[in-house]
Design a protein around this motif. Structure first.
Motif, PDB file in Angstrom:
ATOM      1  N   PHE A  90       0.836  -1.202   0.000  1.00 53.57           N
ATOM      2  CA  PHE A  90       0.000   0.000   0.000  1.00 53.57           C
ATOM      3  C   PHE A  90       0.872   1.254   0.000  1.00 53.57           C
ATOM      4  O   PHE A  90       0.674   2.171  -0.807  1.00 53.57           O
ATOM      5  CB  PHE A  90      -0.899  -0.045   1.237  1.00 53.57           C
ATOM      6  CG  PHE A  90      -1.734   1.179   1.472  1.00 53.57           C
ATOM      7  CD1 PHE A  90      -2.826   1.437   0.669  1.00 53.57           C
ATOM      8  CD2 PHE A  90      -1.439   2.049   2.497  1.00 53.57           C
ATOM      9  CE1 PHE A  90      -3.607   2.554   0.889  1.00 53.57           C
ATOM     10  CE2 PHE A  90      -2.211   3.166   2.729  1.00 53.57           C
ATOM     11  CZ  PHE A  90      -3.294   3.415   1.919  1.00 53.57           C
ATOM     12  N   VAL A  91       1.872   1.263   0.885  1.00 54.14           N
ATOM     13  CA  VAL A  91       2.775   2.409   0.966  1.00 54.14           C
ATOM     14  C   VAL A  91       3.497   2.601  -0.363  1.00 54.14           C
ATOM     15  O   VAL A  91       3.633   3.723  -0.880  1.00 54.14           O
ATOM     16  CB  VAL A  91       3.782   2.199   2.122  1.00 54.14           C
ATOM     17  CG1 VAL A  91       4.864   3.243   2.070  1.00 54.14           C
ATOM     18  CG2 VAL A  91       3.061   2.257   3.447  1.00 54.14           C
ATOM     19  N   ILE A 101       1.269   4.184  -2.882  1.00 55.29           N
ATOM     20  CA  ILE A 101       1.101   5.611  -2.648  1.00 55.29           C
ATOM     21  C   ILE A 101       2.310   6.391  -3.134  1.00 55.29           C
ATOM     22  O   ILE A 101       2.198   7.456  -3.719  1.00 55.29           O
ATOM     23  CB  ILE A 101       0.860   5.865  -1.152  1.00 55.29           C
ATOM     24  CG1 ILE A 101      -0.528   5.386  -0.809  1.00 55.29           C
ATOM     25  CG2 ILE A 101       0.990   7.322  -0.823  1.00 55.29           C
ATOM     26  CD1 ILE A 101      -0.720   5.201   0.627  1.00 55.29           C
ATOM     27  N   ARG A 102       3.486   5.810  -2.913  1.00 57.98           N
ATOM     28  CA  ARG A 102       4.694   6.485  -3.383  1.00 57.98           C
ATOM     29  C   ARG A 102       4.713   6.558  -4.903  1.00 57.98           C
ATOM     30  O   ARG A 102       5.162   7.520  -5.497  1.00 57.98           O
ATOM     31  CB  ARG A 102       5.925   5.739  -2.890  1.00 57.98           C
ATOM     32  CG  ARG A 102       6.550   6.371  -1.676  1.00 57.98           C
ATOM     33  CD  ARG A 102       7.686   5.522  -1.210  1.00 57.98           C
ATOM     34  NE  ARG A 102       8.823   5.624  -2.099  1.00 57.98           N
ATOM     35  CZ  ARG A 102       9.803   6.504  -1.943  1.00 57.98           C
ATOM     36  NH1 ARG A 102       9.763   7.342  -0.947  1.00 57.98           N
ATOM     37  NH2 ARG A 102      10.815   6.530  -2.765  1.00 57.98           N
TER      38      ARG A 102
END
Lengths: 314, 332
Positions: free
Chosen positions: B320-321, B324-325
């Protein structure tokens, strides 16, 4: 209204909040069936509620001010759950004593905060991206905490629940002086950095023009608030919504002219004390404080969301 | 990035799925040989220890298959309906909504049957999904990813504190709930699978039939309307299927997060956004991922096991992170 008068009103409001805290302390100390237990149970409990409330309130306010976003409180962006995960690991699997646990939880919290900042920093800083990355981290650490609780505490559900919500039952007296000392030191540091923080609130450029060492101020403030969060968490567990609610409430009460360090700390203490009192005496079952404050925080969170959306801030 | 031919992706997907099924059945605290597996399937030699181990693992693997496919397809549907790359049952709060209704049912109406679990989970999930979506789309710019994520997180926090209030006085419910809310495919039985199979298959077929419309939906509201698409009906049916798929899984296995987020995302990278391929491939790879994370949980969690809900969160949150990046989404 001139500045002097405004300052007087501010001092008056702070004094009122302080009086409320004192009143609540006396109320929680004196209310109850038997009085001979005051020394043994109620004084540690009230002291812990007071200190944790101040710690969560101040730390949340610093985060929200620095990131200039009311949603950026440490319990939403994963810093709190990072230090909780570390604390749970140390307590359940390594049986360390409380003070050591606090220190490890602090280091973990600082590390996580730095990591979240580093990961969300692409070309330039974006507080929206930071919040999203934080939500991801939050999910990750909740899974870790759940796992550890599953592994360790089949015999001890209350301990497990403490680490999910925050709870003031069974506070140990010997952890309190250390917490008090830490809260005091961090409070002094944050007050000393007040000038820098206020300039940062206006904007980074303004702060630089005012001669503030921006990076140093920001780092020190973040470290102080992570320390506050971690030490308070190690004593009471992550009491939900306090860090998130105190800053905005203090802002509404005392106006946005000040950085609201003292007032948010006091509001935090009021929230924890009254939440604990409500949980203990006013409801049909005894609820831990975290559950009560969690219910308080939820509607506000949704209100905040709607109003921010309306303003087009997100 | 050049898109590979769907044909290859299908074959690789089926191979990986077959492989993960074999691994899931043979590997665990007690490893068994292939001959035992054959014995178990043919119902021979039932008294042998290894054979009964295999027979215990088969429903679990089957359920992992169904659950993984359901969750991933549900993720595809939600991402298309909201036109948002990070929509997912757990982000949209469907899991928490389903949990709340189930806890409510256990605590006050003493529900027992799996069917009522599924029904309550569906109602709760649907209400929460609509609530979160409405919250996120208030304001001018519509439901942007960040608004959706925060609305979901906020609603989840709100609902979990209500869950806590219900749970605290009922310690027996709390014990059940604590194990349920971790999310595990370990406890499934053949009856459970049979119960959710019709709903799952029906929802998958409907979403496949809908895939042409979903492709059009991705363009923009205006383009879709001018191409003659009934926007609201398409959205509604797709959302119904999505919530059905994840609510059934959640009711039986507990909240398993992030499968619906990461699988469609990667499939889309490889295969593009043609929904008919996207849905089938997400199903295939989603099953493999859930089964494999269950196996991984059994390996890492020795001598017990690590629940698959925890495993998928541990794997999925970094993904998920990462998304987002990577995301070049507006407002980030």
């Amino acid at each position: 209204m001139n500045i002097r008068k405004r300052n007087q009103i501010y001092v008056l409001k702070i004094a009122l909040l302080f009086a409320m805290v004192i009143g609540l302390c006396f109320l929680t100390l004196s209310y109850g069936e038997t009085n001979n237990l005051i020394m043994q149970f109620r004084i540690p409990r009230t002291t812990a509620a007071l200190l944790c409330g101040i710690a969560f309130g101040m730390a949340g306010n610093v985060f929200q001010s620095l990131l200039n976003n009311p949603l950026a409180s440490p319990d939403i962006i994963g810093v709190s759950s990072g230090s909780t995960a570390a604390a749970v690991y140390c307590i359940l699997f390594m049986n360390l004593n409380r003070n050591l646990v606090s220190i490890i939880a602090t280091l973990a919290g600082i590390f996580i905060a730095a990591l979240i900042y580093r990961i969300s920093y692409l070309n330039k800083f974006s507080s929206n991206r930071l919040i999203l990355v934080g939500i991801g981290f939050q999910a990750f650490f909740s899974a870790l905490i759940n796992w550890m609780i599953m592994k360790a505490a089949e015999y001890d559900v209350p301990t497990a629940m403490r680490w999910m919500n925050g709870n003031l039952n069974g506070i140990v007296t010997d952890s309190l002086p250390f917490l008090g000392l830490v809260v005091f030191i961090c409070f002094i540091t944050i007050i000393a950095l007040n000038h820098g923080m206020q300039s940062l609130l206006i904007g980074e450029q303004t702060a630089i023009i005012h001669g503030v060492n921006v990076n140093l101020t920001r780092t020190l403030l973040i470290i102080c608030s992570v320390i506050l969060i971690a030490f308070a968490t190690a004593v009471s567990g992550p009491i939900s919504s306090i860090a998130f609610l105190s800053g905005p409430i203090a802002g509404k009460l005392c106006g946005r002219n000040h950085s609201n360090i003292i007032s948010s700390g006091l509001v935090g203490a009021i929230l924890v004390l009254s939440g604990d009192f409500t949980g203990q005496y006013l409801l049909f079952t005894r609820y831990p404080v975290g559950v009560v404050t969690g219910i308080l925080g939820a509607p506000y969170l949704i209100y905040l969301l709607i109003s921010q959306n309306k303003k087009g801030k997100l | 990035m050049s898109k590979l031919k769907p044909y290859y992706i299908y074959i690789i997907g089926i191979l990986i799925l077959a492989l993960s099924i074999v691994i899931s059945i043979t590997y665990g605290v007690k490893s068994v040989g292939l001959s035992d597996v054959v014995d178990a399937i043919l119902n021979r030699n039932i008294d042998a220890y290894n054979v009964s181990v295999v027979q215990a693992r088969i429903p679990r693997t089957l359920f992992g298959l169904v659950a993984g496919a359901s969750l991933s397809i549900s993720g595809v549907l939600m991402q298309s309906v909201t036109r948002n790359p990070i929509a997912d049952p757990s982000i949209l709060g469907v899991n928490t909504g389903a949990s709340l209704f189930i806890v409510f049912g256990i605590a006050f109406f003493n529900i027992q049957s799996k069917l009522s679990y599924v029904g309550l989970a569906f109602v709760g999930g649907m209400i929460t999904a609509i609530l979160v979506y409405k919250l996120a789309s208030s304001g001018y710019s519509g439901p942007t990813p960040i608004k959706l994520a925060i609305a979901g997180a906020a609603t989840s926090i709100a609902l979990s504190s209500i869950i806590n209030i219900i749970l605290m006085p009922n310690s027996n419910v709390m014990t059940t709930y604590r194990f349920w809310q971790i999310g595990s495919i370990g406890g499934a039985s053949y009856e459970d699978i049979l119960l959710i199979m019709p709903i799952t298959i029906a929802s998958i077929i409907v979403s496949l039939l809908l895939s042409e419309n979903l492709n059009i939906l991705l363009l923009s509201d205006e383009a879709a309307i001018s191409l003659g698409l009934n926007l609201n009906r398409t959205r509604l049916i797709a959302a119904f299927c999505g919530v059905f798929l994840c609510a059934t899984t959640t009711a039986l296995a507990g909240p398993i997060s992030f499968v619906g987020l990461m699988v469609p995302h990667f499939i889309r990278l490889v295969i593009g956004s043609n929904h008919i391929h996207l849905i089938i491939c997400s199903g295939l790879y989603g099953s493999s991922i859930l089964i494999l994370s269950d196996v991984l949980g059994r390996i890492l969690g020795r001598p017990g096991e690590l629940e698959s809900g925890i495993m998928t969160a541990l794997i999925g949150a970094p993904v998920f992170v990462f998304i987002i990046r990577k995301a070049k989404v507006q407002s980030l």
